[in-house]
Design an enzyme around this catalytic site. Structure first.
Site, PDB file in Angstrom:
ATOM      1  N   SER A  13       0.797  -1.228   0.000  1.00 19.35           N
ATOM      2  CA  SER A  13       0.000   0.000   0.000  1.00 19.35           C
ATOM      3  C   SER A  13       0.831   1.281   0.000  1.00 19.35           C
ATOM      4  O   SER A  13       0.280   2.365  -0.130  1.00 19.35           O
ATOM      5  CB  SER A  13      -0.964   0.005   1.193  1.00 19.35           C
ATOM      6  OG  SER A  13      -0.242  -0.110   2.399  1.00 19.35           O
TER       7      SER A  13
ATOM      8  N   HIS B 111       1.576   4.054   7.028  1.00 18.75           N
ATOM      9  CA  HIS B 111       0.973   4.906   6.004  1.00 18.75           C
ATOM     10  C   HIS B 111       1.353   6.352   6.240  1.00 18.75           C
ATOM     11  O   HIS B 111       1.975   6.698   7.243  1.00 18.75           O
ATOM     12  CB  HIS B 111      -0.556   4.768   6.043  1.00 18.75           C
ATOM     13  CG  HIS B 111      -1.056   3.562   5.319  1.00 18.75           C
ATOM     14  ND1 HIS B 111      -2.384   3.177   5.322  1.00 18.75           N
ATOM     15  CD2 HIS B 111      -0.421   2.640   4.548  1.00 18.75           C
ATOM     16  CE1 HIS B 111      -2.528   2.087   4.586  1.00 18.75           C
ATOM     17  NE2 HIS B 111      -1.353   1.735   4.118  1.00 18.75           N
TER      18      HIS B 111
ATOM     19  N   ASP C 252      -7.674   5.974   5.073  1.00 15.62           N
ATOM     20  CA  ASP C 252      -7.717   4.784   5.917  1.00 15.62           C
ATOM     21  C   ASP C 252      -8.942   4.684   6.807  1.00 15.62           C
ATOM     22  O   ASP C 252      -9.007   3.781   7.636  1.00 15.62           O
ATOM     23  CB  ASP C 252      -6.466   4.755   6.815  1.00 15.62           C
ATOM     24  CG  ASP C 252      -5.210   4.467   6.018  1.00 15.62           C
ATOM     25  OD1 ASP C 252      -4.118   4.731   6.544  1.00 15.62           O
ATOM     26  OD2 ASP C 252      -5.316   3.972   4.873  1.00 15.62           O
TER      27      ASP C 252
END
Lengths: 169, 147
Positions: A47, A85, A112
């Site tokens: 990701s 992230h 998210d």
């Protein structure tokens, strides 16, 4: 002959003990220096591609500096595994200095929110375990293989044990 | 060891990046049903980030964020657009784009408000230390009325 044999085994046991405790000292030292409970993290998903790939190793650092957009953070808000992230939104309260934080993987289209536990809309500072500051490619594959193919772990430990036993000291 | 040397040479680089952002249009500016202001805008973003690339640079992650303050929040940072620059040749560019991500306030504070637009870059190395910097552009403001 017998006493030399015992001495050999003892010295090998001590060497093994020293290797393990050195590793532990280094690990605890890293936790202390980086201020993060998990100072090193292996990238498990795609990701954050193409920046980070599965198997890359990230070194984390955490201090009291405020969370700001652009920072790559590792967070765990009650899920099984921490996620790496990027912060894309921050709203910091004037009075308490607490902040609402939103994250997103570079390679994902959506933020998210769907990933956060308990229908949470925002992360808080307490969910952030560290900021990624250093990066080594590929090195984390060792850990991934150990976790996902345990048979290799047993083979390695067995081989290591064999090596210790059969070496002349 | 290689990691340390790679990062050391990165530190010797003295970059001279430049950027300009123009707001071409406020597409719409509304208060949503839940009470939060939301705006859609179109920007012209131009930049020269070529000097940031070294032999140890894998890519630049760049993004534009709007920053402003409200009575409740001393700081609001909202990312509007981002891109990955994979090589030096692509680091001098201009782009005409509307915001990639929704620009929603925590509240309805935006009418007539001044804000900054900041172009951030995050240097991702082939190996070693990651570092980031930004250019802050000031003087933007929201319309006085919804539209």
């Amino acid at each position: 002959m017998k006493s030399t044999h015992i001495r050999q085994i003892l010295s090998q046991a001590i060497t093994l003990g020293m290797v393990v405790s050195s590793a532990l000292i280094i690990w605890k030292g890293l936790i202390c220096i980086t201020g993060s409970e998990s100072p090193v993290v292996v990238v498990l998903s795609g990701s954050m591609e193409p920046g980070f790939k599965r198997g890359d190793l990230l070194f984390l650092y955490m201090n009291k500096d405020p969370i700001r957009t652009g920072q790559i953070v590792v967070f765990n808000d009650g899920r099984d595994i921490p996620i790496v992230h990027r912060v894309i939104e921050v709203h910091e309260r004037r009075d308490s200095k607490e902040a609402d934080i939103l994250t997103k993987g570079d390679a994902n289209d959506d933020d998210d929110r769907m990933l956060y536990a308990s229908n949470r809309q925002w992360l808080q500072q307490k969910h952030i375990m560290g900021r990624a500051v250093w990066f080594l490619p590929y090195v984390g594959w060792f850990t991934i293989i150990m976790t996902e193919k345990p048979v290799i772990k047993y083979i390695l430990v067995g081989a290591l044990g064999l090596l210790v036993i059969t070496s002349k000291g | 060891m290689m990691c340390a040397i790679a990062s050391l040479s990165d530190n010797l680089n003295t970059p001279s990046p430049s950027a300009e952002i123009q707001i071409m249009n406020i597409n719409w500016f509304q208060k949503q049903p839940q009470g939060n202001d939301e705006v859609s805008l179109t920007m012209n973003i131009s930049a020269d980030l070529q000097s940031l690339f070294t032999w140890n640079t894998k890519q630049l992650f760049i993004f534009v964020s709007a920053e402003y303050e409200t009575p409740k929040n001393s700081l609001n940072q909202v990312s509007l657009w981002d891109a990955i620059i994979p090589a030096k040749e692509h680091a001098k560019f201009w782009i005409h784009t509307s915001n990639k991500y929704r620009f929603v306030d925590q509240g309805n504070n935006l009418r007539g408000k001044e804000f900054n637009l900041t172009l951030h870059w995050h240097v991702m190395p082939k190996t070693g230390k990651m570092f980031a910097d930004k250019i802050v552009l000031t003087g933007y403001s929201f319309p006085e009325e919804y539209r």
